[in-house]
Structures are given as structure tokens and as C-alpha cells.
Design an enzyme around this catalytic site. Structure first.
Site, short mmCIF file in Angstrom:
data_model
loop_
_atom_site.label_atom_id
_atom_site.label_comp_id
_atom_site.label_asym_id
_atom_site.label_seq_id
_atom_site.Cartn_x
_atom_site.Cartn_y
_atom_site.Cartn_z
N HIS A 11 0.68 -1.14 0.04
CA HIS A 11 -0.11 -0.06 0.25
C HIS A 11 0.80 1.18 -0.07
CE1 HIS A 11 0.90 0.84 3.97
NE2 HIS A 11 0.75 -0.33 4.37
N ARG A 62 -5.72 1.12 4.42
CA ARG A 62 -4.71 1.45 3.43
C ARG A 62 -4.27 0.63 2.23
NH1 ARG A 62 -3.18 -0.59 8.39
NH2 ARG A 62 -1.21 -1.79 8.65
N HIS A 189 0.69 -5.42 2.50
CA HIS A 189 1.51 -4.87 3.34
C HIS A 189 2.91 -5.25 3.50
CE1 HIS A 189 -2.26 -3.15 5.26
NE2 HIS A 189 -2.62 -4.47 4.70
#
Length: 254
Positions: A11, A62, A189
Site C-alpha cells: 500500500h 490503506r 502490506h
């Protein structure tokens, strides 16, 4: 030889990345810079002619917001999207919300590096079950976890335990789609991607400790027909990628 491709994207910068805080499962959104980074990632993919059949992401804003912005640039908002907590960032336990540099000053940069980058080292201090930050108190997971998953939700994680939840999802859900010839993008992530990279590339514990995933830079994996990796590379200029990687590595220093 038929080459199959997979795109991995961390992200864009989040509000807590901007403040250099341990984020983990805290559901913070992108910063303004992060939104621009996501759009730039979309433009890189568009320039190279990428299109997708399936997208996978975590349940955290996110990551989902980054994916949404990428697909908007690509004008591919209607592809199938699956969200799973198994692609969440690793859970940083009681460190969540703390400033990384301040934590390094207190515990030492080496300890923080072990917490951030170590594989099977002891995880950060765990949350208690009554801590409001615990996933079982977060309404987000009522809709995304089934009853069998609830005992699996972590109160802290090492990278090793993150691998334990990411890899089965890869093997059972994502990998078969790629084998079937589907074009797949995963937006997740830093640590859930590191978990995948370690598994796909068969990296050692020492090798994965030095891997830092830059924000919103598409990482292209190329596989043979048996889904054995034959190449991987980032899209973008070498200088920009190097600067982003160095910035991620520096976050845990006092």
C-alpha cells in the site's frame, strides 16, 4: 515457454507511516502522499500494459484504498476483488501506535530491527485479551472472520507466524488462479508481502531480514508453467526504488 505473471504492491504511505508509528492491524488510511503513490503505481502498470482478472487485498483501508486507486487508473474497477485478514500486516502487539524511532531509543535499534525484520525471533509484547486494540474487539472482523477463524486472530506476531497465515491463503486460493492463467494483483502490506517473497523465493531467515518492501512500487514476479519463479523486478527507476527501500529500512533507527 508460457510465462505467468503476478503483481505484488505494498500500500501507499499511510497516516501512521508518515508519523513513523507501528501500525500492524490498526485500520488507518492513506496519507495524501500515499494516495498519489497509489495513482503512480497505477500509471506504471498502465504504461506496461498490465490488466487483471482478480485482485486480492487485506481488509485494512490503506491496502483496499491503494487497490481502488490503482484499478481506477487502469479503468478495471469491475474485476473480482477478494479481501482477507490473512493478507493483513503482521500484528505488532503492544507496539501498535508507538513511534518507531522512540521505541528504538528505548529498546535499542537492534531489538527494533529484530521485531520489524527478524523471522522466528520473539514477537513484540502481546496485547492482552481485554485491550481494545485486540482484533476480537474490532467490529471490522465480525464481517470478515468466520467462527473457525476467531481463535486464530493474533495478539502479536513474528514474521514466522505471519507466514503461517499468509502461505495457506496463497496455496489454497491465489496460486490455483495463477496456474489457471488468470492475471492476478495482490495489494497488501510490507510484512505480508515479505512473507510471500520468503516463501516464493525460498529465502533463508537471514536473507529475509534484509528485505524491505517500498510503498506502492509494483513488484512483478514471473513464473514458468509449474509456477516456479524465474524472475522478479520492480517497475520504476532504479534511483526511486533505491530511495524508497532505504527510507523503509531507516524507519526503525533511533
Amino acid at each position: 515457454m508460457t510465462i505467468k505473471k503476478l503483481i505484488l504492491v505494498r500500500h501507499g504511505e499511510s497516516e501512521w507511516n508518515k508519523e513513523n508509528r507501528f501500525t500492524g492491524w490498526a485500520d488507518v488510511d492513506l496519507s495524501e502522499k500515499g494516495r498519489v503513490e497509489a495513482q503512480e503505481a497505477g500509471n506504471l502498470l498502465k504504461k506496461k500494459g498490465f490488466s487483471f482478472d482478480f485482485a486480492y487485498t487485506s481488509v485494512l483501508r490503506r491496502a483496499t484504498h491503494t487497490l481502488s486507486l490503482i484499478l481506477e487508473v487502469l479503468q478495471q474497477q469491475n474485476i473480482s476483488i477478494e479481501k482477507s485478514w490473512r493478507l493483513n500486516e503482521r500484528h505488532y502487539g503492544a507496539l501498535q501506535g508507538l513511534n518507531k524511532s522512540e521505541t528504538a531509543a528505548k529498546y535499542g535499534s537492534e531489538q527494533v530491527k529484530q521485531w520489524r525484520r527478524g523471522f522466528s525471533t520473539l514477537p513484540p509484547p502481546a496485547l492482552t485479551l481485554d485491550d481494545p486494540r485486540a482484533p476480537t474487539h474490532d467490529g471490522l472482523y465480525a464481517a470478515t472472520l468466520n467462527k473457525n477463524d476467531l481463535p486464530l486472530t493474533p495478539l502479536t506476531e513474528s514474521l514466522a507466524t505471519t507466514v503461517d497465515r499468509v502461505v495457506p491463503y496463497w496455496d489454497e486460493v491465489i496460486k490455483p488462479r495463477i496456474i489457471d492463467g488468470k492475471r492476478v494483483i495482490i495489494v497488501a502490506h510490507g510484512n505480508s508481502i515479505r512473507a510471500l517473497v520468503k516463501y516464493i523465493d525460498h529465502l533463508s531467515e537471514e536473507e529475509i531480514m534484509e528485505i524491505n518492501i517500498p510503498t506502492a512500487v509494483p513488484l512483478v514476479y514471473e513464473f514458468n508453467s509449474s509456477l516456479q519463479p524465474i524472475n522478479h523486478y520492480y517497475l520504476g527507476t532504479a534511483e526511486e526504488i533505491s530511495q524508497k527501500v532505504a527510507a523503509v529500512a531507516a524507519q526503525g533507527k533511533a
